[in-house]
Design a protein around this motif. Structure first.
Motif, PDB file in Angstrom:
ATOM      1  N   ALA A 114       0.849  -1.088  -0.130  1.00  7.03           N
ATOM      2  CA  ALA A 114      -0.038   0.069   0.095  1.00  7.03           C
ATOM      3  C   ALA A 114       0.782   1.195  -0.072  1.00  7.03           C
ATOM      4  CB  ALA A 114      -0.970   0.113   1.224  1.00  7.03           C
ATOM      5  N   VAL A 115       0.340   2.322  -0.755  1.00 10.68           N
ATOM      6  CA  VAL A 115       1.209   3.639  -0.581  1.00 10.68           C
ATOM      7  C   VAL A 115      -0.039   4.584  -0.312  1.00 10.68           C
ATOM      8  CG1 VAL A 115       2.247   5.457  -2.022  1.00 10.68           C
ATOM      9  CG2 VAL A 115       2.471   2.804  -2.474  1.00 10.68           C
ATOM     10  N   TYR A 130      -3.711   0.594  -3.533  1.00  7.34           N
ATOM     11  CA  TYR A 130      -3.501  -0.725  -3.116  1.00  7.34           C
ATOM     12  C   TYR A 130      -2.701  -1.542  -4.199  1.00  7.34           C
ATOM     13  CZ  TYR A 130      -6.333  -0.327   1.009  1.00  7.34           C
ATOM     14  OH  TYR A 130      -6.749  -0.003   2.171  1.00  7.34           O
ATOM     15  N   TYR A 131      -1.710  -2.198  -4.402  1.00  4.71           N
ATOM     16  CA  TYR A 131      -0.951  -3.135  -5.179  1.00  4.71           C
ATOM     17  C   TYR A 131      -1.048  -4.349  -4.930  1.00  4.71           C
ATOM     18  CZ  TYR A 131       1.201   1.394  -6.298  1.00  4.71           C
ATOM     19  OH  TYR A 131       1.411   2.618  -6.793  1.00  4.71           O
ATOM     20  N   ALA A 135       2.931  -5.899  -9.008  1.00  4.20           N
ATOM     21  CA  ALA A 135       2.392  -4.877  -9.928  1.00  4.20           C
ATOM     22  C   ALA A 135       3.111  -3.414  -9.914  1.00  4.20           C
ATOM     23  CB  ALA A 135       1.009  -4.975  -9.521  1.00  4.20           C
ATOM     24  N   GLU A 136       2.892  -3.023 -10.787  1.00  7.51           N
ATOM     25  CA  GLU A 136       3.643  -1.592 -10.959  1.00  7.51           C
ATOM     26  C   GLU A 136       2.404  -0.484 -10.805  1.00  7.51           C
ATOM     27  OE1 GLU A 136       6.289  -0.884 -14.324  1.00  7.51           O
ATOM     28  OE2 GLU A 136       7.388  -2.457 -13.892  1.00  7.51           O
ATOM     29  N   GLU A 137       1.294  -0.948 -11.061  1.00  8.09           N
ATOM     30  CA  GLU A 137       0.030   0.018 -11.084  1.00  8.09           C
ATOM     31  C   GLU A 137      -0.921  -0.494  -9.980  1.00  8.09           C
ATOM     32  OE1 GLU A 137       0.122   3.109 -12.520  1.00  8.09           O
ATOM     33  OE2 GLU A 137       1.944   2.726 -13.681  1.00  8.09           O
ATOM     34  N   PRO A 138      -1.457   0.439  -9.298  1.00  3.37           N
ATOM     35  CA  PRO A 138      -2.327   0.047  -8.187  1.00  3.37           C
ATOM     36  C   PRO A 138      -3.609  -0.597  -8.817  1.00  3.37           C
ATOM     37  CG  PRO A 138      -2.537   2.594  -8.367  1.00  3.37           C
ATOM     38  CD  PRO A 138      -1.147   1.883  -9.253  1.00  3.37           C
ATOM     39  N   TYR A 139      -4.308  -1.336  -8.115  1.00  2.00           N
ATOM     40  CA  TYR A 139      -5.376  -2.142  -8.656  1.00  2.00           C
ATOM     41  C   TYR A 139      -6.821  -1.294  -8.013  1.00  2.00           C
ATOM     42  CZ  TYR A 139      -6.134  -4.975  -4.348  1.00  2.00           C
ATOM     43  OH  TYR A 139      -6.345  -5.413  -3.280  1.00  2.00           O
ATOM     44  N   ARG A 140      -6.422  -0.724  -6.699  1.00  7.20           N
ATOM     45  CA  ARG A 140      -7.486   0.165  -6.185  1.00  7.20           C
ATOM     46  C   ARG A 140      -6.910   1.142  -5.614  1.00  7.20           C
ATOM     47  NH1 ARG A 140      -9.579  -1.457  -1.573  1.00  7.20           N
ATOM     48  NH2 ARG A 140     -11.749  -0.629  -2.027  1.00  7.20           N
TER      49      ARG A 140
END
Length: 205
Positions: A114-115, A130-131, A135-140
């Motif tokens: 999480a960021v 949230y990752y 993954a390089e991009e968050p899904y949420r």
């Protein structure tokens, strides 16, 4: 949705109960979450279609909260020591100085990382990404617009949240209204019996 939450510095137990407002009490879904002293989480939901209460398991923490893009995991109590910090940098977030904090949950869950975007001025949470693993991009992504935050006592609270599930291509707009802090809520409200009674939650201000 009506949401009541009880947290006390002298009591490590955190309790939360929610009920749909746009339904007749007999048809409304109710949700109860209790975080115990050992950080164990008990969660229950009253299903009007079944006429009974069922427990929400750990595997169901990513399920939709009342059919929205918000999950049960989102509304759990989040604490700093639940995460292991792996990165920290200072950024400019929409014209405001902020910290970008990368963290990994200590407890296995539905995301790997999480960021948090946290305002430097008052520690308000501006964004949460949230990752999935690798993954390089968050899904949420959850965003809290700064312009729609309010100060209540010592708290800086959002009144609007954008919850986006990029994996599904859906988004939920959450608006928080009629908020109160430091109010006396009867302890009995936070019980399975409250869910089983199907009665409206009491009005407290």
């Amino acid at each position: 949705v009506d949401v009541y939450k009880r947290e006390d510095w002298d009591d490590p137990t955190v309790e939360e109960v929610a009920q749909q407002r746009n339904q007749h009490p007999v048809e409304a879904m109710l949700d109860l979450m209790i975080e115990n002293e050992d950080r164990g989480q008990d969660a229950f939901i009253f299903m009007p279609s079944l006429g009974k209460v069922r427990r929400i398991t750990t595997a169901q923490r990513s399920d939709a909260f009342f059919g929205s893009d918000v999950t049960y995991e989102d509304i759990e109590q989040q604490r700093a020591d639940d995460f292991e910090i792996d990165s920290l940098e200072e950024i400019d977030h929409e014209g405001e100085p902020a910290y970008l904090i990368g963290a990994r949950p200590r407890r296995a869950g539905n995301y790997a990382r999480a960021v948090f975007t946290v305002a430097k001025a008052d520690s308000a949470l501006l964004e949460l990404d949230y990752y999935k693993k690798n993954a390089e991009e968050p899904y949420r992504v959850i965003e809290a617009p700064r312009a729609e935050m309010v100060r209540m006592g010592e708290h800086v609270l959002p009144t609007h949240l954008r919850v986006e599930n990029r994996a599904r291509g859906t988004r939920t707009e959450v608006y928080l209204k009629n908020m109160s802090v430091d109010v006396d809520i009867p302890r009995k409200v936070f019980s399975v019996r409250t869910l089983e009674s199907k009665a409206p939650l009491p009005r407290v201000r």
